[in-house]
Design a protein around this motif. Sequence first.
Motif, PDB file in Angstrom:
ATOM      1  N   THR B 469     -77.914  10.757   2.807  1.00 49.38           N
ATOM      2  CA  THR B 469     -77.601   9.613   3.656  1.00 49.38           C
ATOM      3  C   THR B 469     -76.096   9.361   3.628  1.00 49.38           C
ATOM      4  OG1 THR B 469     -79.697   8.646   3.033  1.00 49.38           O
ATOM      5  CG2 THR B 469     -78.127   7.197   4.122  1.00 49.38           C
ATOM      6  N   ILE B 470     -75.540   9.189   4.786  1.00 47.32           N
ATOM      7  CA  ILE B 470     -74.145   8.774   4.873  1.00 47.32           C
ATOM      8  C   ILE B 470     -74.136   7.402   5.531  1.00 47.32           C
ATOM      9  CG2 ILE B 470     -71.895   9.230   5.914  1.00 47.32           C
ATOM     10  CD1 ILE B 470     -72.476  12.173   5.694  1.00 47.32           C
ATOM     11  N   THR B 471     -73.532   6.459   4.861  1.00 46.17           N
ATOM     12  CA  THR B 471     -73.518   5.098   5.379  1.00 46.17           C
ATOM     13  C   THR B 471     -72.086   4.718   5.747  1.00 46.17           C
ATOM     14  OG1 THR B 471     -75.271   4.609   3.822  1.00 46.17           O
ATOM     15  CG2 THR B 471     -74.251   2.740   4.923  1.00 46.17           C
ATOM     16  N   LEU B 472     -71.965   4.162   6.924  1.00 43.29           N
ATOM     17  CA  LEU B 472     -70.655   3.709   7.375  1.00 43.29           C
ATOM     18  C   LEU B 472     -70.794   2.225   7.635  1.00 43.29           C
ATOM     19  CD1 LEU B 472     -67.879   4.744   8.170  1.00 43.29           C
ATOM     20  CD2 LEU B 472     -68.750   5.241  10.426  1.00 43.29           C
ATOM     21  N   SER B 473     -69.977   1.437   6.982  1.00 47.31           N
ATOM     22  CA  SER B 473     -70.128   0.000   7.183  1.00 47.31           C
ATOM     23  C   SER B 473     -68.773  -0.647   7.389  1.00 47.31           C
ATOM     24  CB  SER B 473     -70.832  -0.623   5.980  1.00 47.31           C
ATOM     25  OG  SER B 473     -69.982  -0.601   4.868  1.00 47.31           O
ATOM     26  N   ALA B 474     -68.784  -1.743   8.090  1.00 48.30           N
ATOM     27  CA  ALA B 474     -67.564  -2.512   8.308  1.00 48.30           C
ATOM     28  C   ALA B 474     -67.900  -3.969   8.096  1.00 48.30           C
ATOM     29  CB  ALA B 474     -67.043  -2.297   9.716  1.00 48.30           C
ATOM     30  N   ALA B 475     -67.015  -4.686   7.459  1.00 49.62           N
ATOM     31  CA  ALA B 475     -67.264  -6.103   7.223  1.00 49.62           C
ATOM     32  C   ALA B 475     -65.949  -6.817   6.974  1.00 49.62           C
ATOM     33  CB  ALA B 475     -68.179  -6.271   6.023  1.00 49.62           C
ATOM     34  N   HIS B 476     -65.936  -8.073   7.347  1.00 50.27           N
ATOM     35  CA  HIS B 476     -64.806  -8.912   6.957  1.00 50.27           C
ATOM     36  C   HIS B 476     -65.033  -9.305   5.515  1.00 50.27           C
ATOM     37  CE1 HIS B 476     -62.843  -9.518  10.789  1.00 50.27           C
ATOM     38  NE2 HIS B 476     -64.040  -9.531  11.342  1.00 50.27           N
ATOM     39  N   GLN B 477     -64.029  -9.177   4.730  1.00 48.34           N
ATOM     40  CA  GLN B 477     -64.171  -9.592   3.333  1.00 48.34           C
ATOM     41  C   GLN B 477     -62.875 -10.274   2.937  1.00 48.34           C
ATOM     42  OE1 GLN B 477     -64.634  -7.025  -0.392  1.00 48.34           O
ATOM     43  NE2 GLN B 477     -66.624  -6.898   0.592  1.00 48.34           N
ATOM     44  N   GLY B 478     -62.962 -11.565   2.761  1.00 50.27           N
ATOM     45  CA  GLY B 478     -61.756 -12.289   2.440  1.00 50.27           C
ATOM     46  C   GLY B 478     -60.742 -12.088   3.539  1.00 50.27           C
ATOM     47  N   GLY B 479     -59.549 -11.757   3.145  1.00 47.36           N
ATOM     48  CA  GLY B 479     -58.511 -11.590   4.137  1.00 47.36           C
ATOM     49  C   GLY B 479     -58.422 -10.179   4.661  1.00 47.36           C
ATOM     50  N   SER B 480     -59.464  -9.413   4.490  1.00 43.70           N
ATOM     51  CA  SER B 480     -59.384  -8.011   4.881  1.00 43.70           C
ATOM     52  C   SER B 480     -60.613  -7.590   5.643  1.00 43.70           C
ATOM     53  CB  SER B 480     -59.272  -7.110   3.653  1.00 43.70           C
ATOM     54  OG  SER B 480     -58.568  -7.719   2.626  1.00 43.70           O
ATOM     55  N   VAL B 650     -71.759 -26.824   3.181  1.00 43.08           N
ATOM     56  CA  VAL B 650     -71.866 -25.556   3.893  1.00 43.08           C
ATOM     57  C   VAL B 650     -72.050 -24.478   2.833  1.00 43.08           C
ATOM     58  CG1 VAL B 650     -70.755 -23.977   5.493  1.00 43.08           C
ATOM     59  CG2 VAL B 650     -70.292 -26.421   5.657  1.00 43.08           C
ATOM     60  N   VAL B 651     -73.139 -23.782   2.931  1.00 40.83           N
ATOM     61  CA  VAL B 651     -73.382 -22.720   1.958  1.00 40.83           C
ATOM     62  C   VAL B 651     -72.719 -21.446   2.475  1.00 40.83           C
ATOM     63  CG1 VAL B 651     -75.126 -21.341   0.788  1.00 40.83           C
ATOM     64  CG2 VAL B 651     -75.535 -23.773   1.251  1.00 40.83           C
ATOM     65  N   VAL B 652     -71.864 -20.891   1.662  1.00 44.36           N
ATOM     66  CA  VAL B 652     -71.226 -19.630   2.061  1.00 44.36           C
ATOM     67  C   VAL B 652     -71.583 -18.550   1.053  1.00 44.36           C
ATOM     68  CG1 VAL B 652     -69.297 -20.676   3.290  1.00 44.36           C
ATOM     69  CG2 VAL B 652     -69.075 -20.178   0.868  1.00 44.36           C
ATOM     70  N   GLU B 653     -71.616 -17.355   1.547  1.00 40.79           N
ATOM     71  CA  GLU B 653     -71.959 -16.224   0.695  1.00 40.79           C
ATOM     72  C   GLU B 653     -70.821 -15.218   0.747  1.00 40.79           C
ATOM     73  OE1 GLU B 653     -76.062 -14.240   0.304  1.00 40.79           O
ATOM     74  OE2 GLU B 653     -74.957 -13.033   1.734  1.00 40.79           O
ATOM     75  N   ALA B 654     -70.417 -14.769  -0.408  1.00 37.77           N
ATOM     76  CA  ALA B 654     -69.402 -13.721  -0.457  1.00 37.77           C
ATOM     77  C   ALA B 654     -69.598 -12.946  -1.743  1.00 37.77           C
ATOM     78  CB  ALA B 654     -67.997 -14.327  -0.411  1.00 37.77           C
ATOM     79  N   GLU B 655     -69.359 -11.687  -1.650  1.00 37.12           N
ATOM     80  CA  GLU B 655     -69.484 -10.806  -2.817  1.00 37.12           C
ATOM     81  C   GLU B 655     -70.808 -11.034  -3.530  1.00 37.12           C
ATOM     82  OE1 GLU B 655     -66.001 -11.274  -5.187  1.00 37.12           O
ATOM     83  OE2 GLU B 655     -64.673 -10.551  -3.595  1.00 37.12           O
ATOM     84  N   GLY B 656     -71.843 -11.289  -2.767  1.00 32.76           N
ATOM     85  CA  GLY B 656     -73.165 -11.390  -3.338  1.00 32.76           C
ATOM     86  C   GLY B 656     -73.504 -12.710  -3.989  1.00 32.76           C
ATOM     87  N   SER B 657     -72.550 -13.637  -4.002  1.00 34.28           N
ATOM     88  CA  SER B 657     -72.856 -14.938  -4.595  1.00 34.28           C
ATOM     89  C   SER B 657     -72.765 -16.028  -3.539  1.00 34.28           C
ATOM     90  CB  SER B 657     -71.869 -15.276  -5.710  1.00 34.28           C
ATOM     91  OG  SER B 657     -71.847 -14.263  -6.660  1.00 34.28           O
ATOM     92  N   ARG B 658     -73.427 -17.139  -3.827  1.00 35.85           N
ATOM     93  CA  ARG B 658     -73.381 -18.250  -2.886  1.00 35.85           C
ATOM     94  C   ARG B 658     -72.794 -19.471  -3.554  1.00 35.85           C
ATOM     95  NH1 ARG B 658     -79.042 -18.144   0.480  1.00 35.85           N
ATOM     96  NH2 ARG B 658     -78.677 -16.133   1.438  1.00 35.85           N
ATOM     97  N   VAL B 659     -72.030 -20.201  -2.784  1.00 29.84           N
ATOM     98  CA  VAL B 659     -71.545 -21.493  -3.253  1.00 29.84           C
ATOM     99  C   VAL B 659     -71.721 -22.487  -2.120  1.00 29.84           C
ATOM    100  CG1 VAL B 659     -69.838 -20.587  -4.887  1.00 29.84           C
ATOM    101  CG2 VAL B 659     -69.175 -21.034  -2.529  1.00 29.84           C
ATOM    102  N   ALA B 660     -71.764 -23.762  -2.490  1.00 32.74           N
ATOM    103  CA  ALA B 660     -71.870 -24.806  -1.479  1.00 32.74           C
ATOM    104  C   ALA B 660     -70.533 -25.524  -1.396  1.00 32.74           C
ATOM    105  CB  ALA B 660     -72.976 -25.780  -1.860  1.00 32.74           C
ATOM    106  N   VAL B 708     -65.668 -18.199  -4.071  1.00 35.28           N
ATOM    107  CA  VAL B 708     -66.828 -17.801  -4.865  1.00 35.28           C
ATOM    108  C   VAL B 708     -66.381 -17.372  -6.261  1.00 35.28           C
ATOM    109  CG1 VAL B 708     -68.573 -16.012  -5.102  1.00 35.28           C
ATOM    110  CG2 VAL B 708     -68.305 -17.196  -2.932  1.00 35.28           C
ATOM    111  N   ARG B 709     -65.319 -16.607  -6.292  1.00 37.12           N
ATOM    112  CA  ARG B 709     -64.818 -16.145  -7.601  1.00 37.12           C
ATOM    113  C   ARG B 709     -64.396 -17.337  -8.443  1.00 37.12           C
ATOM    114  NH1 ARG B 709     -62.540 -11.845  -4.732  1.00 37.12           N
ATOM    115  NH2 ARG B 709     -60.576 -12.917  -4.476  1.00 37.12           N
ATOM    116  N   ARG B 710     -63.791 -18.307  -7.769  1.00 38.51           N
ATOM    117  CA  ARG B 710     -63.325 -19.498  -8.457  1.00 38.51           C
ATOM    118  C   ARG B 710     -64.478 -20.204  -9.167  1.00 38.51           C
ATOM    119  NH1 ARG B 710     -59.340 -23.361  -7.305  1.00 38.51           N
ATOM    120  NH2 ARG B 710     -60.066 -25.452  -7.823  1.00 38.51           N
ATOM    121  N   SER B 711     -65.617 -20.220  -8.487  1.00 34.64           N
ATOM    122  CA  SER B 711     -66.738 -20.946  -9.058  1.00 34.64           C
ATOM    123  C   SER B 711     -67.317 -20.245 -10.284  1.00 34.64           C
ATOM    124  CB  SER B 711     -67.834 -21.105  -8.014  1.00 34.64           C
ATOM    125  OG  SER B 711     -68.458 -19.866  -7.802  1.00 34.64           O
TER     126      SER B 711
END
Lengths: 162, 713
Positions: B469-480, B650-660, B708-711
Motif C-alpha cells: 500500500t502506498i498512501t499519499l496524504s495532505a493535511a493542514h497541520q498547525g502553520g504548515s 469549541v472542541v478542536v482536534e490536533a495531533e490526535g488529541s482534543r481540547v476544548a 493541544v501541546r500546551r494542554s
Amino acid sequence: MNEVIGETKTATMGAREYLTFRLGQEEYGIDILKVQEIRGYEKPTRIANVPEFIRGVVNLRGTIVPIVDMRLKFNCEKAEYNGFTVVIILNLYSRVVGIVVDSVSDVMELTSEQVRPAPDLDASLDNSAVLGLGSVNERMLILLDIEKLMAGVDMGLVSLGA
Amino acid sequence: MAEGYQESGAGDGLDLTQFYQIFFEEAGENLDQMEQMLLNLNLETADDEALNGIFRCAHSVKGGAATFGFSDVAELTHQMESLLDKLRRHELQPNPLMVDVLLESADASRLLLARHQTGDTSDPPSTAGLVQRISELASGSVPMAAEPVVEVVPVVAAPAAPPPVAAAPAAKVPKVAASSRLLEVRLGPLERGEQADGVKDLFRDIVGLGRIAEVASDKPEIRVFKVRTTSADDELLDLFVFHVAREQVQIQQLPEEEGSVGWLDLEDPPAGAPVAPAPGYGFFENAPGGFDTAPAPAPAKAPAAVPVAARPAGGNAPAAAHAAQPEAATIRVAISKVDQLINLVGELVITQAMLAQNSQALDPAVNQQLLAGLADLDRNTRDLQESVMSIRMIPMSIVFSRFPRMLRDLASKLGKKVDFVTQGEATELDKGLVEKITDPLTHLVRNSCDHGIELPEDRLQAGKSETGTITLSAAHQGGSIVIEVRDDGRGLSREKILQKARERGIEVSDSMSDPDVWQLIFAPGFSTADVVTDVSGRGVGMDVVKKNIAALNGTVEIDSVVGQGMKVSVRLPLTLAIMDGMSVGVGEEVYILPLSSVVESFQVKDEAVNTVAQGSRLVKVRDEYMPVIELEKVFRVPRHGSDKASDIMVVVEAEGSRVALLVDELLGQQQVVVKNLETNYRKVPNVSGATILGDGQVALILDTSALVRRSRH
C-alpha cells in the motif's frame, strides 16, 4: 548585519536627508530612504505576551505589518492615540515595520559637518543605535540608526536566531 | 527499451488527458531550459551544477513521457539521460558532438511531443539514428558524424519528407506553402562576418526550412538576409543560435508581393552578390516561377494575420514541430503578478466595506441611485475577490489524481502489486506550491513503488499481504501543510546506505542516528538501488526533492522501519493558502480557528467542568474528559465593562488529541487567506499566521497543534 550598519555610518559622511519626528520633547531624525510611507494611526490587532510598545499588527494593503510605539519604547510621558497620531512605515532589511510617533516635522538635509558624535546617553535606547546629533538652527536632532534599533534583540521584532 | 513502455494515451478508466496540457507545457519548458544550458555549457570546464541541471531536465521529460505513455519520447530522453548521467559522473568528458546530438535529440523530442499533442497519427519520424549515435557516444566511442547540423535532417525531416529544394512547399504540401512568410533577418553586430555564413548553410542543409538570400547591408558588422520560410520565428531562432547569439538576431516580417514567391526558386545566389534592396523587391517579379497556383492565396492575405495555430497540424512538413502546437488554452503568469492582484483586491474589498458602512446612514429615498451603485459594487467586489483568489488555489486532488495511473503502470512493469490510497485530497494548496511539489511527489511515489514495496513473493515470505500500500496524504497541520508519502514496504536499510556512503567517500560512522543516516539519501547521485532501471535508481530524485522543497522553505523528514515501511513527510509553510476558518470572538478580539481541526462547539454548563490540580480544568463531553483552554487567559484578552464569563466551547482536534477552547461567541465560518506573520514580524506562540478580515482588520489564526501541546504540560 554589521555590513549594513557600517555602510550606513560611512554614508553619513556626505549630506543626507533625514525625516524628523517628535517624541515628547525630543526631535529625532531617521534616514529618509528607509521610510516607505506615513500614515494615520489605526488600531492594530493586539498580540498577546509581547512588550507593551509592540502595539500589534495592522493590514497595510494586504501585508501584515507590526506596529511599534516609539513613545512607549522611549518611555515618553504620554502616548495618546488620536486623529493626529502618525505611523511611519519603514522598510528595513526587506521587512516592513510601522513606528508610532507624536508627529512628523519635516525632511532635512544634513551635511556631515552638521552631525556630531553622540555623547553617552542615559536612555532607554542602545547608544550604538544613535548615529549622532544633528544641529540645524538651534534645533537638535537625535539621528537614529533605525535599522539597527529595530533589529535589536530587545525589540523582539525578529525571531531569535533568524 | 521501448517495449517497456505502454503505448497508449488515455484510457484505463482514468482520463489522463486532462494532465496532458500541463505535461506538454512542462516538457516544453524543460527542453527549452536544457537547450539553453547545453548552449551555455563550457566544454572544458563544465561544472557539476550545469550537468546536473541538464540531466534533471532530461529526467523530468522522461518521467512525464513515460507516465503518459509517450514511449518514443521516453525512449529518446532515456538515452539522453544515460549519456548525461555519464557526463555528470565524469565518466566521460563532454565534447561538441555530444552537445550537438543532445540538442538534436531535444529538437526531436519537441517534434514528437508536438505530434502527441496534436494527436497526429501518421508515421512518427524515426529516432533510431539519434538513439544509435547517443549510445555510441555514451559508450565512449566517437562516431564520425561529419556535420552535426546536417544530422538534424533524419530527425526533423519525416520519412516522407518532401524532396529538397524548391519543391518543398509548393506542389506537395500546398498548405504549408500557404503560410510561408517572407522575412528580413538581420544578424549582428557580429564579431566575425563569417558567422552569418553558418546561418546560410542551415538553409542549405535542412530540408524544407526555406530559402535564404543575402541583401546588401548598410553596416559592415550587420548582415541582412531575406528568408522565405514556413517556420515560426522561434524555430528559426532556435536554429540560428547554433551560429550567432540570440540577441544578435532580428527577425522582421516583410510585406508579401504578388509573385514574389518565385524568389524561392532561386538557386543559391552567388555569394556576396547583392540582392536588390528592400523597396519594391522588383527582382521577384521576373524570377522563375517555381510557384504557381498553390502559394497564390498566401500573398493575398496579410501573412501576419495567419495565426500559428491555423497552420496544418503535424503532417509531414518538417516545420511542423512548432507550427503544430495548438494555441494554449491557459496562460502562465508570474506568481508575483497574482500576488499583487490579490493584495489589490484585498484593498478593494476593504474600501468597499468602508463605503458600505459609511453609506448606511444615508437616506435610502434620497440616495437611491448611490445606494444601488454601492450594492452593485458590493457584489462585483466579492465576485472579483473570489475569482482572483481562485486563480491561485487548487485542490491537491489535481496532483494526487495523476498518480494512480502512474503507479499502475509502474507496478505492472516491476511485477508488484500496489494499492494506492489518498487522503486529504480537498486540501487546497497554493498553485505555486502545487506546481513545485508535484515533481518531488512524483519522485517520492515512484521511489516508494520501486524501492519500497517488495515483490509479491517477498512480501508473502515476510508475512505481509501480497499487495503493498502506498498512501499519499495532505493535511493542514498547525502553520504548515504536511504531505506524506507512506508505504508498507521494506523500509530503508541502514547498512546499505552507510556502505553506499562510504563508497562515495561521504564521511559516516556506525554510531550515526537513524534520522542522520536517512538524510544521506538526499546527497546528489545517491542511490540505494542495486540496479539502475528506467524508473529510478540513478539517484536523481531525492536530491532534487530536497532542493525543491527547501526552496519552498519546507522540510523533508524520513521515518523508516526495516520491514515495516517508510514514511516521507514533506512539511510546507503556508506561504499563501486559503483555508476554511471559524472565527470566534474573545472579548473584543477575533481569532480564526482552522475549520479542519474544529470538531464541535457547544454551550457549556457549569456542572460539566471539573477543576483538577493547579487550577486546570477538564470538561466532560459525552463521557470524554478533555482539557479546557481559556483563550482569554492564553492571549490575555483585556475585559472591559461587565465581567461576562465565556460559556461557549469549541472542541478542536490536533495531533490526535482534543481540547476544548473557551470563547465568548462563534462569529461564523469563512474562507481566509493565510498570511505569514514572520514576513515582517516573528513567530508568535500559539499562532500559526494571520489573515485579513472583511473590514480590513487583522485576525490571528490559532495554531491548534500548539494549543493541544500546551494542554499536555
